[in-house]
Design a protein around this motif. Structure first.
Motif, PDB file in Angstrom:
ATOM      1  N   ALA A  22       0.828  -1.213   0.000  1.00  0.00           N
ATOM      2  CA  ALA A  22       0.000   0.000   0.000  1.00  0.00           C
ATOM      3  C   ALA A  22       0.860   1.259   0.000  1.00  0.00           C
ATOM      4  CB  ALA A  22      -0.924  -0.003   1.213  1.00  0.00           C
ATOM      5  N   GLU A  23       1.991   1.207   0.691  1.00  0.00           N
ATOM      6  CA  GLU A  23       2.899   2.359   0.737  1.00  0.00           C
ATOM      7  C   GLU A  23       3.661   2.537  -0.576  1.00  0.00           C
ATOM      8  OE1 GLU A  23       5.515   1.828   4.056  1.00  0.00           O
ATOM      9  OE2 GLU A  23       3.858   1.719   5.500  1.00  0.00           O
ATOM     10  N   ALA A  24       3.929   1.421  -1.254  1.00  0.00           N
ATOM     11  CA  ALA A  24       4.807   1.457  -2.422  1.00  0.00           C
ATOM     12  C   ALA A  24       4.087   1.826  -3.716  1.00  0.00           C
ATOM     13  CB  ALA A  24       5.499   0.102  -2.595  1.00  0.00           C
ATOM     14  N   LYS A  25       2.746   1.752  -3.733  1.00  0.00           N
ATOM     15  CA  LYS A  25       2.026   2.083  -4.966  1.00  0.00           C
ATOM     16  C   LYS A  25       0.803   2.930  -4.665  1.00  0.00           C
ATOM     17  CE  LYS A  25      -0.787  -0.511  -7.216  1.00  0.00           C
ATOM     18  NZ  LYS A  25      -1.608  -1.530  -7.920  1.00  0.00           N
ATOM     19  N   GLU A  26       0.326   3.606  -5.679  1.00  0.00           N
ATOM     20  CA  GLU A  26      -0.902   4.396  -5.553  1.00  0.00           C
ATOM     21  C   GLU A  26      -2.061   3.624  -6.175  1.00  0.00           C
ATOM     22  OE1 GLU A  26      -0.229   8.145  -7.385  1.00  0.00           O
ATOM     23  OE2 GLU A  26       1.259   8.806  -5.912  1.00  0.00           O
ATOM     24  N   GLY A  27      -3.253   4.004  -5.791  1.00  0.00           N
ATOM     25  CA  GLY A  27      -4.439   3.428  -6.419  1.00  0.00           C
ATOM     26  C   GLY A  27      -4.800   2.049  -5.896  1.00  0.00           C
ATOM     27  N   ASP A  28      -5.453   1.274  -6.748  1.00  0.00           N
ATOM     28  CA  ASP A  28      -5.976  -0.029  -6.349  1.00  0.00           C
ATOM     29  C   ASP A  28      -4.875  -1.007  -5.948  1.00  0.00           C
ATOM     30  OD1 ASP A  28      -8.329   1.101  -7.163  1.00  0.00           O
ATOM     31  OD2 ASP A  28      -8.843  -0.431  -8.642  1.00  0.00           O
ATOM     32  N   ILE A  29      -5.243  -1.928  -5.060  1.00  0.00           N
ATOM     33  CA  ILE A  29      -4.370  -3.042  -4.680  1.00  0.00           C
ATOM     34  C   ILE A  29      -5.149  -4.324  -4.935  1.00  0.00           C
ATOM     35  CG2 ILE A  29      -3.078  -4.139  -2.809  1.00  0.00           C
ATOM     36  CD1 ILE A  29      -3.119  -1.335  -1.427  1.00  0.00           C
ATOM     37  N   ASN A  30      -4.608  -5.190  -5.773  1.00  0.00           N
ATOM     38  CA  ASN A  30      -5.286  -6.427  -6.147  1.00  0.00           C
ATOM     39  C   ASN A  30      -4.646  -7.602  -5.415  1.00  0.00           C
ATOM     40  OD1 ASN A  30      -6.555  -4.728  -8.064  1.00  0.00           O
ATOM     41  ND2 ASN A  30      -4.967  -5.170  -9.571  1.00  0.00           N
ATOM     42  N   ILE A  31      -5.451  -8.338  -4.647  1.00  0.00           N
ATOM     43  CA  ILE A  31      -4.910  -9.455  -3.875  1.00  0.00           C
ATOM     44  C   ILE A  31      -5.743 -10.712  -4.095  1.00  0.00           C
ATOM     45  CG2 ILE A  31      -3.991  -7.901  -2.101  1.00  0.00           C
ATOM     46  CD1 ILE A  31      -6.235  -8.862  -0.230  1.00  0.00           C
ATOM     47  N   ALA A  32      -5.072 -11.862  -3.989  1.00  0.00           N
ATOM     48  CA  ALA A  32      -5.771 -13.150  -3.978  1.00  0.00           C
ATOM     49  C   ALA A  32      -5.748 -13.682  -2.559  1.00  0.00           C
ATOM     50  CB  ALA A  32      -5.088 -14.140  -4.929  1.00  0.00           C
ATOM     51  N   LEU A  33      -6.926 -13.952  -2.018  1.00  0.00           N
ATOM     52  CA  LEU A  33      -7.033 -14.476  -0.660  1.00  0.00           C
ATOM     53  C   LEU A  33      -6.676 -15.951  -0.613  1.00  0.00           C
ATOM     54  CD1 LEU A  33     -10.417 -12.969   0.619  1.00  0.00           C
ATOM     55  CD2 LEU A  33      -8.120 -12.249   1.271  1.00  0.00           C
ATOM     56  N   LEU A  34      -6.034 -16.344   0.463  1.00  0.00           N
ATOM     57  CA  LEU A  34      -5.712 -17.746   0.712  1.00  0.00           C
ATOM     58  C   LEU A  34      -6.806 -18.379   1.564  1.00  0.00           C
ATOM     59  CD1 LEU A  34      -3.868 -20.234   0.942  1.00  0.00           C
ATOM     60  CD2 LEU A  34      -2.629 -19.051   2.761  1.00  0.00           C
TER      61      LEU A  34
END
Length: 304
Positions: A55-67
């Motif tokens: 979150a700190e390293a990029k702007e905008g959306d964060i796309n994650i795959a849940l385990l």
């Protein structure tokens, strides 16, 4: 509806979907360096910290795959608490959340589906505050088209920033990642697959959910036992994720993981592409060794 961006390959009844502009296979074995923790709570916090770093390293959306399963339950509890408290609402509003595998065909409301387990632990507030939630659709007669729609959405959003992943034990000290099974023919350019299911997987899945605290009805269990396929993200989705965060916390209840994880840890992939593909097909847990930015968070009971 078939999407022109994806082509289809079939091997031994396993269907794999491929991006047509796939890049060449680069064999660089980065190995696995486990970080050992004493408690599941510490693993969950370490996983959350990886989300904060992204979150700190990029702007905008964060796309994650849940385990699914035990591996990320502590992370999900922490995210659920944050959603209730309102502390990280700005971060949650940036999340596009995807599931990484599913049993099919199965009703989306089945208590043995990963979606229900996520809802149980993450809580209503989490799902209200995130930007989007995209599960693999399991209640359709055309699983392939539904999977292509899912993949198209993931691709249009820019792919995964974090692939939260586990480690599943298989026979002969092999393992699966997501649900890429041994000898399912998965290759580096396969983005996702539809794999025939075995009774042993269904038994493992049901016992894993019960051990994790899921309450399941007799109907849920019957429907689950009649599932025929596993939908899973493939090696390309793993390798193209910007970061892979693995967690292995349940060696006490799944003791074979001690040997299967050790096998991934201690096996070096051949520099010969053909030989490496044989190794990866026999033991898909090895795919994690090919990711340059992979973390592996484990408990001391794994014996590493």
């Amino acid at each position: 509806m078939k999407n022109s961006n994806f082509s289809r390959q079939e091997e031994n009844n396993n269907v794999w979907l491929t991006k047509q502009d796939s890049s060449n296979f680069n064999i660089t074995d980065y190995g696995v360096t486990p970080t050992v923790f004493n408690t599941e709570a510490e693993v969950g916090q370490a996983m959350l910290n990886e989300l904060y770093k992204t979150a700190e390293a990029k702007e905008g959306d964060i796309n994650i795959a849940l385990l699914g399963g035990r591996g990320a339950q502590q992370l999900h509890r922490l995210l659920g608490e944050l959603a209730k408290s309102g502390e990280q609402d700005t971060l949650l509003a940036r999340l596009n959340v995807f599931t990484q595998d599913a049993l099919a065909p199965m009703g989306m409301v089945n208590g043995l589906s990963f979606v229900r387990d996520f809802e149980r632990i993450l809580g209503d507030a989490f799902f209200k505050k995130i930007k989007s939630f995209t599960p693999m659709k399991t209640d359709t007669p055309d699983l392939e088209s539904a999977l292509i729609e899912y993949l198209t959405k993931l691709e249009n959003l820019g792919g995964l920033d974090i692939f939260f992943i586990g480690h599943g034990p298989e026979e002969n000290k092999a393992s699966h990642l997501a649900y890429i099974k041994p000898f399912s023919g998965a290759q580096y350019h396969h983005v996702a697959g539809i794999i025939p299911i075995s009774n042993s997987i269904l038994e493992h899945h049901i016992s894993k959910f019960k051990a994790g605290g899921s309450v399941v009805s007799e109907y849920d269990e019957q429907e689950c036992r009649s599932a025929e396929y596993i939908l899973t993200l493939g090696p390309a989705a793993i390798l193209q994720a910007k970061k892979v965060v693995q967690s292995v916390v349940d060696a006490d209840s799944a003791p074979t993981k001690v040997q299967t994880y050790a096998n991934v840890l201690n096996t070096t992939l051949s520099s010969n592409p053909e030989e490496a593909m044989h190794q990866l097909n026999a033991n898909p847990g090895l795919w994690i060794r090919l990711h340059a930015n992979a973390k592996s968070f484990v408990l001391s009971n794994l014996g590493v």
